[in-house]
Design an enzyme around this catalytic site. Structure first.
Site, mmCIF file in Angstrom:
data_model
loop_
_atom_site.group_PDB
_atom_site.id
_atom_site.type_symbol
_atom_site.label_atom_id
_atom_site.label_comp_id
_atom_site.label_asym_id
_atom_site.label_seq_id
_atom_site.Cartn_x
_atom_site.Cartn_y
_atom_site.Cartn_z
ATOM 1 N N GLY A 1 -19.385 75.064 52.228
ATOM 2 C CA GLY A 1 -19.052 74.615 53.581
ATOM 3 C C GLY A 1 -18.235 73.331 53.581
ATOM 4 O O GLY A 1 -17.221 73.217 54.277
ATOM 5 N N LYS A 2 -18.678 72.358 52.786
ATOM 6 C CA LYS A 2 -17.953 71.082 52.738
ATOM 7 C C LYS A 2 -16.640 71.224 51.971
ATOM 8 O O LYS A 2 -15.629 70.609 52.327
ATOM 9 C CB LYS A 2 -18.845 70.006 52.108
ATOM 10 N N ASP B 1 -22.060 65.765 46.818
ATOM 11 C CA ASP B 1 -23.088 66.246 47.735
ATOM 12 C C ASP B 1 -24.267 66.618 46.842
ATOM 13 O O ASP B 1 -24.407 67.754 46.413
ATOM 14 C CB ASP B 1 -22.568 67.443 48.537
ATOM 15 N N CYS C 1 -28.890 66.062 51.931
ATOM 16 C CA CYS C 1 -29.545 66.585 53.135
ATOM 17 C C CYS C 1 -31.033 66.249 53.093
ATOM 18 O O CYS C 1 -31.888 67.075 53.361
ATOM 19 C CB CYS C 1 -29.310 68.087 53.297
ATOM 20 N N CYS D 1 -20.466 69.082 43.350
ATOM 21 C CA CYS D 1 -21.630 69.974 43.540
ATOM 22 C C CYS D 1 -21.345 70.798 44.794
ATOM 23 O O CYS D 1 -21.863 70.497 45.870
ATOM 24 C CB CYS D 1 -22.909 69.171 43.710
ATOM 25 N N SER D 2 -20.552 71.843 44.692
ATOM 26 C CA SER D 2 -19.860 72.389 45.861
ATOM 27 C C SER D 2 -20.549 73.532 46.608
ATOM 28 O O SER D 2 -20.260 73.755 47.779
ATOM 29 C CB SER D 2 -18.459 72.864 45.466
ATOM 30 N N ALA D 3 -21.431 74.290 45.944
ATOM 31 C CA ALA D 3 -21.996 75.477 46.605
ATOM 32 C C ALA D 3 -22.868 75.063 47.787
ATOM 33 O O ALA D 3 -23.508 74.004 47.739
ATOM 34 C CB ALA D 3 -22.807 76.292 45.612
ATOM 35 N N PRO D 4 -22.893 75.874 48.860
ATOM 36 C CA PRO D 4 -22.238 77.188 49.018
ATOM 37 C C PRO D 4 -20.795 77.130 49.517
ATOM 38 O O PRO D 4 -20.202 78.165 49.759
ATOM 39 C CB PRO D 4 -23.134 77.883 50.048
#
Length: 451
Positions: A266-267, A331, A384, A261-264
């Site tokens: 940063g990780k 994430d 988060c 679940c990569s967007a946006p």
């Protein structure tokens, strides 16, 4: 007060109406307004302060306003928001005298409404100026007192007290009202942290090294986004809690990694940097536009090891064989209750049903992605948010259903010293609260596949 200052308040009112009544996302609407109006830096900062401050304290301002208004009085929404933003300035912006705030509010009321509305606004604000604002310590019920004082819905305060106790909850709610420090992550394949700090300091930007990431820099003074190092993609703006995710994935050069679940991005880009851009990071997102954002971010940072694509994380077995990946990051989509300082509208728009629904999605993603990790590989799960139903309880349930997985005990030994004793952590992972080291609320854990 000048016409320019009047205009800032009018723009702020329009933004608050779009966010508060039309469901706009605060950070996006503010960015759009700043780009549209091309305000001077100082004016842009004031606009942002008024909008975020009013949003952050909306429930408190509504409680204050109730003292001065007849309950039967019907108000247009724009009048209510005009009073909120005016009262916020009177209470919290010392550099703007009350009489100037009232004058501008009356002028806006005349322009948008009529003489009667202008007179009404004037009367309310003069009463507030004369009588002062509420003493919240007089509220007997602890849940209601914290809710009113810190502008968090009562159901949320009550839920957090049940999960973490009164003291932690009150501190978290109070911290959610404070300005968040700016932090950035250096691109180590382009420069070093010490070199970038030296460059920033030479140009009048006060910066210091982060204690939680060896790529992190805390900006104490100055606008780093105007600096040439930003234009040249020498760093990425990222919260310290978010930086910790890749720091705690136990990465090495040459690995094959899945960011489900990569967007946006940063990780994702941090993972590639930790691997010296050597190996492959498969980065997916449910939405094609967001997957493109990840690709664009990777390109700007000159990272070539990232392959992006649009996909539902719950269907990635259609794209990859079992036991493919050395490391996996989930994430997970979550309520975002850890990032209320940056996105204050979240606390008014979420419900307990949202938490439960998202926890189901988090379970589904973990269940589906788990077979893609090789034996002895490591899966990092992060959110988060600060709610146990999305964090501890998800991991506990997953482990009960997947005996081939266990919490990687080495993970706890790798947590930075500054965070070793966070009060919300448990056997299932590390819970960071906003008050722990002035960052976002985050949950991070690492699981080991042993068979």
């Amino acid at each position: 007060m000048t016409t320019a200052n009047n205009n800032i308040r009018e723009i702020a009112l329009d933004i608050l109406l779009r966010i508060g009544d039309q469901g706009g996302y605060s950070h996006l609407v503010i960015d759009q307004a700043l780009n549209k109006h091309q305000l001077e830096t100082r004016d842009g900062a004031l606009l942002t302060e008024i909008v975020y401050g009013t949003l952050q304290r909306k429930m408190t301002l509504a409680y204050d306003l109730d003292r001065f208004i007849n309950k039967k009085k019907k108000m247009n929404q724009w009048v209510k928001w005009l009073l909120y933003l005016s009262m916020y300035q009177m209470k919290h912006l010392d550099k703007v005298p009350d009489h100037a705030v009232i004058h501008v509010a009356v002028e806006i009321a005349k322009k948008r409404g009529h003489k009667g509305i202008a007179s009404f606004v004037n009367g309310i604000l003069r009463a507030a100026q004369r009588e002062g604002f509420t003493d919240y310590s007089e509220i007997d019920n602890e849940v209601k007192r914290i809710s009113v004082k810190t502008s968090h819905p009562e159901w949320l305060v009550e839920r957090w007290i049940e999960q973490y106790g009164l003291k932690v909850t009150e501190k978290m709610c109070e911290t959610n009202l404070l300005h968040k420090q700016m932090t950035v992550r250096v691109q180590p394949l382009k420069t070093t942290r010490s070199q970038l700090i030296e460059q920033l300091e030479a140009d009048g930007i006060k910066a210091r090294a982060s204690d939680v990431s060896d790529q992190g820099i805390i900006i104490e003074k100055g606008n780093v986004l105007k600096h040439e190092s930003f234009t040249n993609s020498m760093f990425t703006v990222q919260d310290e809690s978010s930086m910790l995710v890749a720091e705690l994935m136990d990465l090495d050069s040459g690995m094959t990694v899945l960011d489900a679940c990569s967007a946006p991005g940063g990780k994702t880009t941090h993972i590639a940097e930790k691997m010296q851009d050597n190996g492959t990071v498969y980065a997916y997102d449910l939405h094609g536009k967001k997957a493109k954002l990840v690709a664009d971010k990777a390109k700007s940072l000159a990272l070539t090891s990232i392959q992006t694509g649009q996909a539902d994380a719950r269907k990635l077995q259609e794209k990859h064989q079992p036991s493919t990946f050395d490391r996996i990051l989930i994430d997970a989509p979550c309520t975002g209750l850890g990032v209320l300082r940056s996105k204050p509208d979240i606390k008014y728009n979420k419900s307990e049903d949202d938490i439960t629904q998202l926890s189901h999605i988090q379970h589904e993603i973990l269940d589906h992605v788990a077979p893609l990790l090789r034996v002895n590989g490591k899966l990092t799960y992060s959110t988060c948010t600060v709610d146990k139903e999305e964090n501890d309880y998800v991991i506990k349930s997953f482990l009960q259903q997947h005996p081939e997985y266990q919490v990687d005990q080495e993970f706890f030994n790798e947590i930075p010293e500054a965070l070793q004793n966070t009060s919300g952590s448990s056997e299932y992972g590390m819970q960071i609260f906003p008050q722990d080291f002035n960052s976002d609320g985050f949950f991070i854990t690492r699981l080991l596949r042993n068979s």
